[in-house]
Motif scaffolding. Structure first.
Motif, PDB file in Angstrom:
ATOM      1  N   GLU A 227       0.827  -1.211   0.000  1.00  0.00           N
ATOM      2  CA  GLU A 227       0.000   0.000   0.000  1.00  0.00           C
ATOM      3  C   GLU A 227       0.863   1.264   0.000  1.00  0.00           C
ATOM      4  O   GLU A 227       0.566   2.235  -0.702  1.00  0.00           O
ATOM      5  CB  GLU A 227      -0.943  -0.021   1.195  1.00  0.00           C
ATOM      6  CG  GLU A 227      -2.029  -1.083   1.070  1.00  0.00           C
ATOM      7  CD  GLU A 227      -2.900  -1.201   2.308  1.00  0.00           C
ATOM      8  OE1 GLU A 227      -2.512  -0.653   3.370  1.00  0.00           O
ATOM      9  OE2 GLU A 227      -3.965  -1.849   2.221  1.00  0.00           O
ATOM     10  N   ARG A 228       1.949   1.253   0.772  1.00  0.00           N
ATOM     11  CA  ARG A 228       2.842   2.410   0.785  1.00  0.00           C
ATOM     12  C   ARG A 228       3.613   2.533  -0.526  1.00  0.00           C
ATOM     13  O   ARG A 228       3.887   3.647  -1.000  1.00  0.00           O
ATOM     14  CB  ARG A 228       3.790   2.335   1.976  1.00  0.00           C
ATOM     15  CG  ARG A 228       3.102   2.618   3.305  1.00  0.00           C
ATOM     16  CD  ARG A 228       4.073   2.732   4.467  1.00  0.00           C
ATOM     17  NE  ARG A 228       4.702   1.459   4.777  1.00  0.00           N
ATOM     18  CZ  ARG A 228       5.949   1.127   4.469  1.00  0.00           C
ATOM     19  NH1 ARG A 228       6.745   2.005   3.848  1.00  0.00           N
ATOM     20  NH2 ARG A 228       6.437  -0.053   4.790  1.00  0.00           N
TER      21      ARG A 228
ATOM     22  N   ALA B  49       1.211   4.153  -2.872  1.00  0.00           N
ATOM     23  CA  ALA B  49       1.122   5.588  -2.595  1.00  0.00           C
ATOM     24  C   ALA B  49       2.336   6.334  -3.151  1.00  0.00           C
ATOM     25  O   ALA B  49       2.204   7.429  -3.725  1.00  0.00           O
ATOM     26  CB  ALA B  49       0.996   5.822  -1.089  1.00  0.00           C
TER      27      ALA B  49
ATOM     28  N   ASP C  44       2.403   9.248  -6.064  1.00  0.00           N
ATOM     29  CA  ASP C  44       3.085  10.533  -5.863  1.00  0.00           C
ATOM     30  C   ASP C  44       4.067  10.834  -6.987  1.00  0.00           C
ATOM     31  O   ASP C  44       4.307  12.004  -7.330  1.00  0.00           O
ATOM     32  CB  ASP C  44       3.823  10.532  -4.533  1.00  0.00           C
ATOM     33  CG  ASP C  44       2.895  10.647  -3.330  1.00  0.00           C
ATOM     34  OD1 ASP C  44       1.716  11.024  -3.526  1.00  0.00           O
ATOM     35  OD2 ASP C  44       3.342  10.346  -2.205  1.00  0.00           O
TER      36      ASP C  44
ATOM     37  N   ASP D  54     -10.134   5.551  -6.259  1.00  0.00           N
ATOM     38  CA  ASP D  54      -9.922   5.892  -4.856  1.00  0.00           C
ATOM     39  C   ASP D  54     -11.029   5.328  -3.973  1.00  0.00           C
ATOM     40  O   ASP D  54     -12.219   5.481  -4.269  1.00  0.00           O
ATOM     41  CB  ASP D  54      -9.867   7.415  -4.699  1.00  0.00           C
ATOM     42  CG  ASP D  54      -9.696   7.849  -3.283  1.00  0.00           C
ATOM     43  OD1 ASP D  54      -8.941   7.194  -2.542  1.00  0.00           O
ATOM     44  OD2 ASP D  54     -10.332   8.849  -2.883  1.00  0.00           O
TER      45      ASP D  54
ATOM     46  N   SER E 291     -10.756   5.785  -0.428  1.00  0.00           N
ATOM     47  CA  SER E 291     -10.550   6.362   0.902  1.00  0.00           C
ATOM     48  C   SER E 291     -11.842   6.936   1.476  1.00  0.00           C
ATOM     49  O   SER E 291     -12.074   6.867   2.697  1.00  0.00           O
ATOM     50  CB  SER E 291      -9.466   7.430   0.839  1.00  0.00           C
ATOM     51  OG  SER E 291      -9.832   8.483  -0.058  1.00  0.00           O
TER      52      SER E 291
ATOM     53  N   ASP F 204      -8.873   1.640   2.312  1.00  0.00           N
ATOM     54  CA  ASP F 204      -7.680   2.211   1.674  1.00  0.00           C
ATOM     55  C   ASP F 204      -7.450   1.618   0.287  1.00  0.00           C
ATOM     56  O   ASP F 204      -7.869   0.508   0.017  1.00  0.00           O
ATOM     57  CB  ASP F 204      -6.446   1.954   2.538  1.00  0.00           C
ATOM     58  CG  ASP F 204      -6.525   2.716   3.851  1.00  0.00           C
ATOM     59  OD1 ASP F 204      -7.202   3.758   3.900  1.00  0.00           O
ATOM     60  OD2 ASP F 204      -5.926   2.246   4.835  1.00  0.00           O
TER      61      ASP F 204
END
Length: 260
Positions: free
Chosen positions: A133-134, A137, A141, A253, A255, A260
């Motif tokens: 998940e990170r 992300a 970015d 998305d 969220s 998540d």
């Protein structure tokens, strides 16, 4: 061929992205210990039918597939990480589940995946999921106009390697739009500043996936499901992302749905 979408076309992709996000949120909420993988597929089929959508999987038959997929969602469990073909299996306490879902609405496609544990979670499974998940992300970015494909790939690899995981580049992110899999291929490892330049209108599915103690896969006898060679568990996180002049837009998305 790499295709760039106009701002109105990206707006037209919002409904399918929203549907895929909502469907995955629903399926995650309803999936628990005792849920059969075939029941997940039936529920996904029902959601598709109610939305007037079309499955991208059911007739999918690429060169690496033994036959048309025949189901509408990928359900990968424990040592399976990609292309999990739903079969008659009731989930057990502690199973690590990855759901990968892609559909078309009004000719536009969105693709997304989520991993989670049913019942009692092992710390190493939660850590693996958190890393994917990170890494996703970080990839999002990096998906800004002016960067290159290598910047996305490098962002995924930095997070993954920092947590001690090896990386397989055979399967990764890809272009998405009128079809589920298109150019460019986006490997989960690469060199920053290299590769295709990111431009406004590029829409891609970014999908870090990792195995706990290997980067090698084997194909299940079903001809589809990809498993770790050593039996270690896998996790997979994916979003469909449009690159705009205002930054990356995550079309899938979840969220706002509490997922998540």
């Amino acid at each position: 061929m790499i295709e760039l979408r106009t701002p109105p076309e990206i707006e037209a992709m919002r409904p399918v992205g929203r549907f895929v996000a909502e469907a995955l949120a629903t399926l995650r909420e309803e999936t628990r210990v005792g849920t059969n993988l075939l029941a997940i597929d039936r529920r996904a089929h029902d959601l598709i039918r109610r939305a007037g959508a079309q499955s991208c999987y059911i007739d999918y038959h690429p060169s690496f597939g033994a036959s048309p997929f025949g189901k509408v969602i990928c359900t990968s469990v424990n040592d399976a990480v990609l292309h999990g073909l739903p079969h008659d299996y009731a989930l057990r306490d502690g199973d690590l589940v990855s759901l990968d879902f892609a559909v078309s609405i009004d000719g536009w496609v969105a693709d997304s995946a989520i991993s989670f544990v049913v019942g009692t979670a092992r710390e190493e499974d939660l850590r693996l999921i958190d890393t994917t998940e990170r890494a996703l992300a970080a990839a999002i970015d990096a998906a800004v106009v002016g960067n290159r494909i290598g910047d996305i790939s490098h962002a995924i690899a930095e997070v993954s390697r920092a947590d001690g995981y090896a990386i397989n580049t055979d399967f990764g992110g890809h272009g998405v739009g009128r079809v589920m899999h298109g150019d460019p291929h986006i490997p989960n490892d690469g060199k920053p500043g290299r590769g295709y330049p990111l431009r406004a209108g590029l829409v891609v599915a970014l999908e870090p996936w990792l195995l706990q103690s290997t980067d090698k896969l084997l194909t299940d006898p079903d001809g589809w499901t990809l498993r770790s060679v050593d039996g270690s568990r896998g996790a997979h996180s994916e979003h469909t992302v449009a690159m705009t002049e205002d930054g990356p837009l995550v079309l899938t998305d979840r969220s706002h749905l509490g997922v998540d």
